[in-house]
Design an enzyme around this catalytic site. Sequence first.
Site, PDB file in Angstrom:
ATOM      1  N   LYS A   9      50.887  21.152  20.060  1.00 53.97           N
ATOM      2  CA  LYS A   9      50.799  21.995  21.086  1.00 53.97           C
ATOM      3  C   LYS A   9      50.472  23.429  20.667  1.00 53.97           C
ATOM      4  CE  LYS A   9      54.349  24.008  20.895  1.00 53.97           C
ATOM      5  NZ  LYS A   9      55.173  25.172  19.993  1.00 53.97           N
ATOM      6  N   PRO A  93      51.498  18.826  10.540  1.00 48.94           N
ATOM      7  CA  PRO A  93      52.669  19.405   9.456  1.00 48.94           C
ATOM      8  C   PRO A  93      54.058  19.291  10.117  1.00 48.94           C
ATOM      9  CG  PRO A  93      50.747  20.666   9.303  1.00 48.94           C
ATOM     10  CD  PRO A  93      50.485  19.731  10.421  1.00 48.94           C
ATOM     11  N   GLY A  97      55.221  24.807  14.189  1.00 45.17           N
ATOM     12  CA  GLY A  97      55.080  25.624  15.264  1.00 45.17           C
ATOM     13  C   GLY A  97      53.918  25.174  16.253  1.00 45.17           C
ATOM     14  N   ASP A 135      60.496  22.324  24.217  1.00 42.24           N
ATOM     15  CA  ASP A 135      59.010  22.158  24.241  1.00 42.24           C
ATOM     16  C   ASP A 135      58.759  20.902  24.786  1.00 42.24           C
ATOM     17  OD1 ASP A 135      58.409  24.638  23.245  1.00 42.24           O
ATOM     18  OD2 ASP A 135      57.978  24.143  21.437  1.00 42.24           O
TER      19      ASP A 135
END
Length: 268
Positions: A9, A93, A97, A135
């Site tokens: 994202k 990772p 973010g 999210d």
Amino acid sequence: MITEIARAKLNLALHVRARRPDGYHELETLFAFVEHGDVLRIVPADAPSFRITGPFSGALAGEGDNLVTRAAARFAAIFGGGAHSIELEKHLPVASGIGGGSADAAATLRALARLHHVALDDPKLFEIADALGSDVPACLLGRTAIGKGRGEQLETVPGMPGTPVLLVNPGVAVSTAQVFARWDGQDRGPLGSDPLAGRNDLESPARAIAPVIGDVLETLAAQPGVTLTRMSGSGATCFALFESEAARGNAAAAIVRSVWWCVQTRLT
């Protein structure tokens, strides 16, 4: 076996408008997704099992419970379906973010829905997603969208499919809670008619925690053919959109370093 891609994202813009009494923040963000992501595989089984493989599996080693297993448990509580064997092939990772955990949870819900013939737009799926994290609904939708509230109030908008993207992470994990805690509380205004002309209000606090983020952004911005450079979410992954795949490839060749994760991909 059902296989789902948990696509990374991106927050093409992220405006933080206010702190909320419930501890969350009022946001306006433009979600987009790229082709690159984790891979989730699910198959019915006699007993539940879960394993993590892939280049970033070590970051989650020893976790007995995460968003994937929580998503599977909540799906079973609502829809049934029995036990499953789940493999998460981790290519993104952790704490970076780009919604890795949220994307994994959403991919789990999509895979189980496909396996058990549940419509992907079933409101109960989105209720599960919302309970798992801010999210997760956007990742479940998986399309370019404006997100408001905590990010869970979604409105689809036209995207830019095929746009070349370079993702770069400097190899540091940044705590979302710490980044939000350092936000200065100033409302700098809403998303405009052109969200790409927006900003990421979490960039400054993230850079204060991990100054190397600034190095990544400056390096990306200096590459020929860049049309947009920004940090995604609360960091530390940054991205650049390019006018051509050739320009993206040249930038990747210039940026690759032993301590920087770098992936060439495209918007979906």
